[in-house]
Design a protein around this motif. Structure first.
Motif, PDB file in Angstrom:
ATOM      1  N   SER A  73      26.387  31.202  28.686  1.00 45.49           N
ATOM      2  CA  SER A  73      25.572  30.944  29.864  1.00 45.49           C
ATOM      3  C   SER A  73      25.247  32.253  30.585  1.00 45.49           C
ATOM      4  O   SER A  73      26.071  33.180  30.625  1.00 45.49           O
ATOM      5  N   ALA A  74      24.053  32.322  31.118  1.00 47.09           N
ATOM      6  CA  ALA A  74      23.598  33.523  31.818  1.00 47.09           C
ATOM      7  C   ALA A  74      24.358  33.663  33.129  1.00 47.09           C
ATOM      8  O   ALA A  74      24.685  32.658  33.776  1.00 47.09           O
ATOM      9  N   PRO A  75      24.656  34.908  33.559  1.00 52.20           N
ATOM     10  CA  PRO A  75      25.337  35.084  34.837  1.00 52.20           C
ATOM     11  C   PRO A  75      24.439  34.628  35.989  1.00 52.20           C
ATOM     12  O   PRO A  75      23.222  34.706  35.899  1.00 52.20           O
ATOM     13  N   LYS A  76      25.052  34.143  37.059  1.00 51.22           N
ATOM     14  CA  LYS A  76      24.273  33.696  38.211  1.00 51.22           C
ATOM     15  C   LYS A  76      23.540  34.893  38.817  1.00 51.22           C
ATOM     16  O   LYS A  76      24.045  36.016  38.781  1.00 51.22           O
ATOM     17  N   ALA A  77      22.361  34.642  39.415  1.00 52.18           N
ATOM     18  CA  ALA A  77      21.545  35.718  39.976  1.00 52.18           C
ATOM     19  C   ALA A  77      22.316  36.531  41.010  1.00 52.18           C
ATOM     20  O   ALA A  77      22.215  37.754  41.062  1.00 52.18           O
ATOM     21  N   GLU A  78      23.136  35.841  41.850  1.00 50.56           N
ATOM     22  CA  GLU A  78      23.892  36.566  42.886  1.00 50.56           C
ATOM     23  C   GLU A  78      24.878  37.550  42.262  1.00 50.56           C
ATOM     24  O   GLU A  78      25.041  38.669  42.732  1.00 50.56           O
ATOM     25  N   ALA A  79      25.531  37.117  41.153  1.00 50.86           N
ATOM     26  CA  ALA A  79      26.503  37.984  40.493  1.00 50.86           C
ATOM     27  C   ALA A  79      25.829  39.215  39.915  1.00 50.86           C
ATOM     28  O   ALA A  79      26.372  40.320  39.974  1.00 50.86           O
ATOM     29  N   VAL A  80      24.615  39.039  39.381  1.00 49.25           N
ATOM     30  CA  VAL A  80      23.872  40.162  38.820  1.00 49.25           C
ATOM     31  C   VAL A  80      23.499  41.130  39.935  1.00 49.25           C
ATOM     32  O   VAL A  80      23.644  42.350  39.806  1.00 49.25           O
ATOM     33  N   ALA A  81      23.045  40.592  41.077  1.00 48.57           N
ATOM     34  CA  ALA A  81      22.652  41.439  42.207  1.00 48.57           C
ATOM     35  C   ALA A  81      23.843  42.228  42.745  1.00 48.57           C
ATOM     36  O   ALA A  81      23.725  43.415  43.069  1.00 48.57           O
ATOM     37  N   GLU A  82      25.024  41.574  42.824  1.00 48.08           N
ATOM     38  CA  GLU A  82      26.223  42.256  43.318  1.00 48.08           C
ATOM     39  C   GLU A  82      26.643  43.384  42.390  1.00 48.08           C
ATOM     40  O   GLU A  82      27.099  44.435  42.845  1.00 48.08           O
TER      41      GLU A  82
END
Ligand SMILES: Cc1cc2nc3c(=O)[nH]c(=O)nc-3n(C[C@H](O)[C@H](O)[C@H](O)COP(=O)(O)OP(=O)(O)OC[C@H]3O[C@@H](n4cnc5c(N)ncnc54)[C@H](O)[C@@H]3O)c2cc1C
Length: 84
Positions: A73-82
């Motif tokens: 599963s792709a990482p959540k957008a917030e996790a990528v931004a952090e």
């Protein structure tokens, strides 16, 4: 020393598992010791260093990478931004 016998994998030391000869250790799918990281060709532990084998191994590792990605599963957008 015959040309082409030593793999140029010095830079990978400390990342993926290497054999005593410096080859990247892969399983039958081209999977390295790091999940999601695949390798193919003469720089790996695959026996018989020939063009047709390197090509087949490259195709196999590509398919295995695809197979890995569709099951991850792709990482959540917030996790990528952090992480950025
Ligand atoms: C003298 C000789 C004769 C051969 N004769 C035959 C033959 O007659 N028939 C046959 O089937 N096979 C032959 N082979 C074997 C064949 O060349 C190899 O099996 C094949 O080229 C392997 O392909 P590869 O893509 O895994 O690796 P390579 O063709 O070696 O490609 C690896 C590429 O990665 C690049 N690279 C390396 N390090 C880095 C880095 N840090 N960053 C970016 N790029 C990098 C290299 O410059 C190279 O272009 C021969 C090999 C040699 C040395």
């Amino acid at each position: 020393m015959q040309i082409g016998l030593l793999p140029n994998t010095e830079w990978l030391k400390g990342t993926v598992e290497l054999s005593p000869r410096g080859e990247i250790v892969v399983d039958e799918r081209g999977q390295t010791s790091v999940p999601g990281v695949f390798a193919a060709g003469d720089c790996t532990t695959v026996p018989y260093k020939q063009i047709v084998i390197a090509m087949g191994e490259g195709s196999k590792a590509s398919l295995a990478a695809f197979d890995h990605l569709i099951r991850t599963s792709a990482p959540k957008a917030e996790a990528v931004a952090e992480a950025a």
